[in-house]
Scaffold this active site. Structure first.
Site, mmCIF file in Angstrom:
data_model
loop_
_atom_site.group_PDB
_atom_site.id
_atom_site.type_symbol
_atom_site.label_atom_id
_atom_site.label_comp_id
_atom_site.label_asym_id
_atom_site.label_seq_id
_atom_site.Cartn_x
_atom_site.Cartn_y
_atom_site.Cartn_z
ATOM 1 N N CYS A 177 -3.879 17.036 -4.548
ATOM 2 C CA CYS A 177 -2.848 17.408 -5.521
ATOM 3 C C CYS A 177 -3.259 17.179 -6.970
ATOM 4 O O CYS A 177 -2.651 17.746 -7.881
ATOM 5 C CB CYS A 177 -1.557 16.649 -5.233
ATOM 6 N N HIS A 195 2.706 17.171 -11.502
ATOM 7 C CA HIS A 195 2.527 17.753 -10.175
ATOM 8 C C HIS A 195 3.831 17.695 -9.388
ATOM 9 O O HIS A 195 4.513 16.674 -9.348
ATOM 10 C CB HIS A 195 1.429 17.006 -9.412
ATOM 11 N N ASN A 202 5.592 21.702 -2.594
ATOM 12 C CA ASN A 202 4.370 21.064 -3.069
ATOM 13 C C ASN A 202 3.190 21.985 -2.748
ATOM 14 O O ASN A 202 2.811 22.140 -1.594
ATOM 15 C CB ASN A 202 4.191 19.709 -2.387
#
Length: 339
Positions: free
Chosen positions: A110, A257, A287
């Protein structure tokens, strides 16, 4: 001299999967998922679609935004490789018609977009390239156990890309200082055990059918990850603000993020940053790992919320553990909607 963003593009696969869709086979409810993650729906690849396909679509749009027909290198951040070997980036470069330019993948989960920005900027700073196409692309839902209610609702697929060119450090779009870090002692908090050399070596000669099915999917320890994400992103953000000479009041947008809306808000609270300056799109995309930050930048720039001259703080946290942050002043570039 600096690496300057001169184009941006993003793409989402057309297949929309709502919380209610997931809950037809998952022991959960729309309310349970949305309350804990902020997610209502996400995009998922259809049969036969892969990370390569998402990356190409985002790359086309970024090149168009930059008005660039060629680049000197292609960098692709992903954790959902099409194959263990070879890398995805050379094929993406070929399909984009970019010829035999250097192209490679990097993986930092990520935080991949922050690591990739720093790496792409390094290619420019070292003189290897004057212009780089950098893409974050993920078909990560293929690596998530559809029966695990702790992970299945969280992730979505998508891609975002930027074109970086050589420029001046004081011009809009120039990437500022970076803060990057990692903590391998906590690597097992977020991991896919099977598929790599460690698992293959341990089960040599036994065959793939001896590996537990769940080992092929993501495992996540949610509570300690939450704590680490908030702590590391806040600390990293403070670091780049201090080195840049910006105060929190100077930040027009915090683009963090999109792992969980509670994490993003908690980081903002740690920084004492007002919620109206916190960008969020996780509700409709989930996500998307390395694609998360550029997708969000593309979204808020297209709506006009993010305007030329705005000061932006970027930060991300992911498996590894790894994290990173940087700053920039948003440039005046064309942005295409993602639907």
């Amino acid at each position: 001299m600096a690496a300057v963003i001169e184009g941006i593009g993003a793409w989402l696969p057309p297949r929309i999967v709502t919380n209610d869709d997931l809950c037809t086979t998952l022991d959960s409810t729309h309310e349970w998922i949305e309350t804990r993650t902020g997610i209502s729906e996400r995009r998922m690849v259809s049969e036969g679609m892969s990370t390569r396909d998402l990356a190409v679509e985002a790359g086309v749009r970024a090149l168009k935004s930059a008005g660039a027909a060629t680049v000197d290198a292609v960098v692709l951040a992903t954790t959902s490789f099409d194959r263990l070997c070879p890398a995805v980036a050379p094929e993406v470069a070929h399909l984009l018609g970019l010829g035999t330019v250097p192209a490679f993948d990097l993986t930092s989960a990520c935080s991949g977009f922050l690591y990739g920005l720093a790496t792409s900027g390094g290619l420019i700073a070292s003189g290897v390239a004057d212009r780089v196409l950098f893409i974050g692309a993920e078909a990560f839902t293929t690596l998530v156990n559809p029966e695990d209610r702790g992970t299945a609702p969280i992730f979505g697929d998508g891609a975002g890309a930027v074109v970086l060119r050589r420029g001046d450090a004081d011009e809009p779009g120039a990437l500022g200082v970076f803060d990057l870090g990692s903590d391998g002692a906590r690597a097992d908090l977020l991991a896919i055990p099977a598929g790599g050399s460690r698992q293959r070596s341990a089960s040599a000669g036994l065959g793939h059918d001896t590996v537990p099915v769940e080992d092929w999917y993501l495992r996540m320890e949610g509570r300690p990850l939450f704590q680490q994400a908030v702590e590391r992103m806040a600390e990293s953000s403070r670091g780049v603000l201090d080195r840049t000479g910006w105060s929190v009041a100077d930040v027009d947008w915090f683009v963090g993020h999109q792992a969980n809306v509670r994490i993003v808000n908690a980081v903002a609270d740690e920084l004492e940053l007002a919620r109206d300056r916190v960008a969020v799109n996780i509700g409709r995309v989930g996500n998307t790992l390395a694609a998360s930050v550029p997708l969000l930048l593309n979204d808020i720039a297209h709506t006009g919320a993010l305007r030329p001259g705005h000061r932006v703080l970027l930060s991300a946290f992911g498996a590894g553990l790894s994290w990173g942050s940087t700053v920039l002043t948003w440039p005046d570039i064309p942005v295409e909607a993602v639907r």
